[in-house]
Design an enzyme around this catalytic site. Structure first.
Site, mmCIF file in Angstrom:
data_model
loop_
_atom_site.group_PDB
_atom_site.id
_atom_site.type_symbol
_atom_site.label_atom_id
_atom_site.label_comp_id
_atom_site.label_asym_id
_atom_site.label_seq_id
_atom_site.Cartn_x
_atom_site.Cartn_y
_atom_site.Cartn_z
ATOM 1 N N SER A 135 0.849 -1.193 0.000
ATOM 2 C CA SER A 135 0.000 0.000 0.000
ATOM 3 C C SER A 135 0.883 1.241 0.000
ATOM 4 C CB SER A 135 -0.874 0.029 1.258
ATOM 5 O OG SER A 135 -1.549 1.272 1.368
ATOM 6 N N TYR A 148 -1.422 0.097 10.437
ATOM 7 C CA TYR A 148 -1.544 -0.549 9.119
ATOM 8 C C TYR A 148 -0.314 -0.219 8.273
ATOM 9 C CZ TYR A 148 -3.655 -1.242 4.420
ATOM 10 O OH TYR A 148 -3.932 -1.617 3.123
HETATM 11 N N1 LIG Z 1 -8.883 -0.833 -0.718
HETATM 12 C C1 LIG Z 1 -7.861 -0.010 -0.591
HETATM 13 O O1 LIG Z 1 -7.989 1.241 -0.572
HETATM 14 C C2 LIG Z 1 -6.456 -0.567 -0.522
HETATM 15 C C3 LIG Z 1 -5.393 0.311 -0.674
HETATM 16 C C4 LIG Z 1 -4.102 -0.176 -0.614
HETATM 17 C C5 LIG Z 1 -3.897 -1.522 -0.389
HETATM 18 N N2 LIG Z 1 -4.949 -2.352 -0.224
HETATM 19 C C6 LIG Z 1 -4.651 -3.768 0.020
HETATM 20 O O2 LIG Z 1 -5.237 -4.532 -1.007
HETATM 21 C C7 LIG Z 1 -5.452 -5.867 -0.534
HETATM 22 C C8 LIG Z 1 -6.840 -6.317 -0.915
HETATM 23 O O3 LIG Z 1 -7.799 -5.507 -0.249
HETATM 24 P P1 LIG Z 1 -9.170 -5.052 -0.907
HETATM 25 O O4 LIG Z 1 -9.143 -3.578 -1.046
HETATM 26 O O5 LIG Z 1 -9.426 -5.884 -2.098
HETATM 27 O O6 LIG Z 1 -10.203 -5.343 0.255
HETATM 28 P P2 LIG Z 1 -11.208 -6.542 0.535
HETATM 29 O O7 LIG Z 1 -12.072 -6.793 -0.640
HETATM 30 O O8 LIG Z 1 -11.835 -6.220 1.839
HETATM 31 O O9 LIG Z 1 -10.230 -7.796 0.685
HETATM 32 C C9 LIG Z 1 -9.540 -8.100 1.851
HETATM 33 C C10 LIG Z 1 -9.331 -9.597 1.806
HETATM 34 O O10 LIG Z 1 -8.503 -10.024 2.871
HETATM 35 C C11 LIG Z 1 -9.059 -11.237 3.341
HETATM 36 N N3 LIG Z 1 -8.643 -11.559 4.691
HETATM 37 C C12 LIG Z 1 -8.759 -10.804 5.800
HETATM 38 N N4 LIG Z 1 -8.289 -11.486 6.850
HETATM 39 C C13 LIG Z 1 -7.879 -12.687 6.387
HETATM 40 C C14 LIG Z 1 -7.310 -13.843 6.969
HETATM 41 N N5 LIG Z 1 -7.064 -13.901 8.285
HETATM 42 N N6 LIG Z 1 -6.994 -14.901 6.181
HETATM 43 C C15 LIG Z 1 -7.240 -14.861 4.861
HETATM 44 N N7 LIG Z 1 -7.785 -13.794 4.244
HETATM 45 C C16 LIG Z 1 -8.103 -12.741 5.003
HETATM 46 C C17 LIG Z 1 -10.557 -11.013 3.278
HETATM 47 O O11 LIG Z 1 -11.206 -12.248 3.369
HETATM 48 P P3 LIG Z 1 -12.736 -12.346 3.855
HETATM 49 O O12 LIG Z 1 -13.524 -12.171 2.589
HETATM 50 O O13 LIG Z 1 -12.830 -13.715 4.422
HETATM 51 O O14 LIG Z 1 -12.950 -11.260 4.864
HETATM 52 C C18 LIG Z 1 -10.648 -10.367 1.906
HETATM 53 O O15 LIG Z 1 -10.645 -11.346 0.892
HETATM 54 C C19 LIG Z 1 -5.169 -5.830 0.966
HETATM 55 O O16 LIG Z 1 -3.854 -6.318 1.202
HETATM 56 C C20 LIG Z 1 -5.218 -4.345 1.294
HETATM 57 O O17 LIG Z 1 -4.444 -4.037 2.434
HETATM 58 C C21 LIG Z 1 -6.233 -1.924 -0.300
#
Ligand SMILES: NC(=O)c1ccc[n+]([C@@H]2O[C@H](COP(=O)([O-])OP(=O)(O)OC[C@H]3O[C@@H](n4cnc5c(N)ncnc54)[C@H](OP(=O)(O)O)[C@@H]3O)[C@@H](O)[C@H]2O)c1
Length: 242
Positions: A135, A148
């Site tokens: 991120s 985070y």
């Molecule tokens: N959205 C943003 O603005 C943003 C910005 C920068 C980086 N990111 C990064 O992008 C990545 C994907 O996030 P996203 O935005 O696509 O959000 P998201 O749709 O909420 O995805 C988060 C994922 O992490 C999984 N997860 C959480 N705890 C877990 C565990 N203990 N074991 C296995 N899986 C787990 C969740 O699974 P469940 O479905 O079971 O909850 C979900 O599939 C993350 O690494 C996040 O930090 C996001």
């Protein structure tokens, strides 16, 4: 392709791009029903083969068996995409040490444990790409989300070293640095013009993997934004309400 955290919105959009190209996909996640729905969608979109396995990344002891099962199904891992993550409430982390420790365990310690196993497997194949979603928050600690940010920043330092090691074995290590993305993770936050949709980010990840990049900012404009933010002296930065 192995995807850890395959129920993530960003991972799902990335997987759609690979499915269109007829990829073989091994998806892991902790919610079997959601995982099955993602798998069914990817089959319809053209994936040649999709298998799923339950994996709660916080359970470090379970990583090895799931990676073994991915390798025995896929034969070889061309691409491992690590996408799981949680965005904590910073204020709660400040008030409850347990919350901070839990967030750091998943986003840093357990992630490093997983990457250690994956790195060894890819190194012994002498081929592949390890792509990890970090991120822009990992580039500089901000008062509003530094727990985070610390986890993401720690993973990125780890990946820098790993990149140098695996380069000698023809393995690419890709650090993916999204900015703000409209996904379930940010559902409770007020949106602004800087937010990108997950589809745009997924397409960018696909291009970066295929192009064997080392680091990608998504969308691209986060690279100059972060160049400015990381160049500010602490005496100035600490006064900014970021
Ligand atoms: N959205 C943003 O603005 C943003 C910005 C920068 C980086 N990111 C990064 O992008 C990545 C994907 O996030 P996203 O935005 O696509 O959000 P998201 O749709 O909420 O995805 C988060 C994922 O992490 C999984 N997860 C959480 N705890 C877990 C565990 N203990 N074991 C296995 N899986 C787990 C969740 O699974 P469940 O479905 O079971 O909850 C979900 O599939 C993350 O690494 C996040 O930090 C996001």
């Amino acid at each position: 392709m192995l995807i850890v955290g395959a129920t993530s919105a960003i991972a799902g959009e990335t997987a759609k791009q690979f499915a269109k190209e007829g990829a073989h996909l091994f998806l892991t996640g902790r919610n079997p029903d959601h995982l099955a729905a993602v798998a069914a969608d990817l089959r319809v979109r053209g994936a040649a083969w999709v298998e799923t396995a339950a994996l709660d990344v916080a359970d470090v002891a379970s990583h090895g068996a799931v990676i073994d099962s991915a390798i025995s199904s896929l034969g070889v891992i061309d691409v491992a995409l690590v996408a799981h993550g949680t965005l904590p409430n910073q204020k709660r982390c400040q008030e409850q040490v347990e919350e901070t420790v839990e967030v750091l365990h998943l986003n840093f310690t357990a992630t490093i444990a997983l990457l250690t196993l994956l790195a060894n497997r890819l190194e012994s194949q002498r081929y592949g790409c390890l792509a990890v979603i970090g991120s822009v928050a990992g580039s500089r600690g901000r008062r509003t989300n530094y727990v985070y940010g610390a986890a993401k920043g720690g993973v990125e330092i780890f990946l820098q070293g790993l990149r140098g090691r695996l380069f000698q074995s023809n393995v690419t290590v890709l650090t993916i640095k999204p900015g703000l993305v409209d996904t379930p993770m940010t559902a409770g936050l007020r949106k602004n013009a800087l937010y990108a949709d997950a589809g745009r980010v997924g397409r960018g990840i696909n291009r970066a993997i295929v192009g064997r990049k080392d680091v990608v900012y998504l969308p691209w404009f986060w690279r100059p934004i972060m160049a400015v933010l990381t160049s500010l002296p602490e005496s100035v930065f600490k006064r900014l309400p970021l």
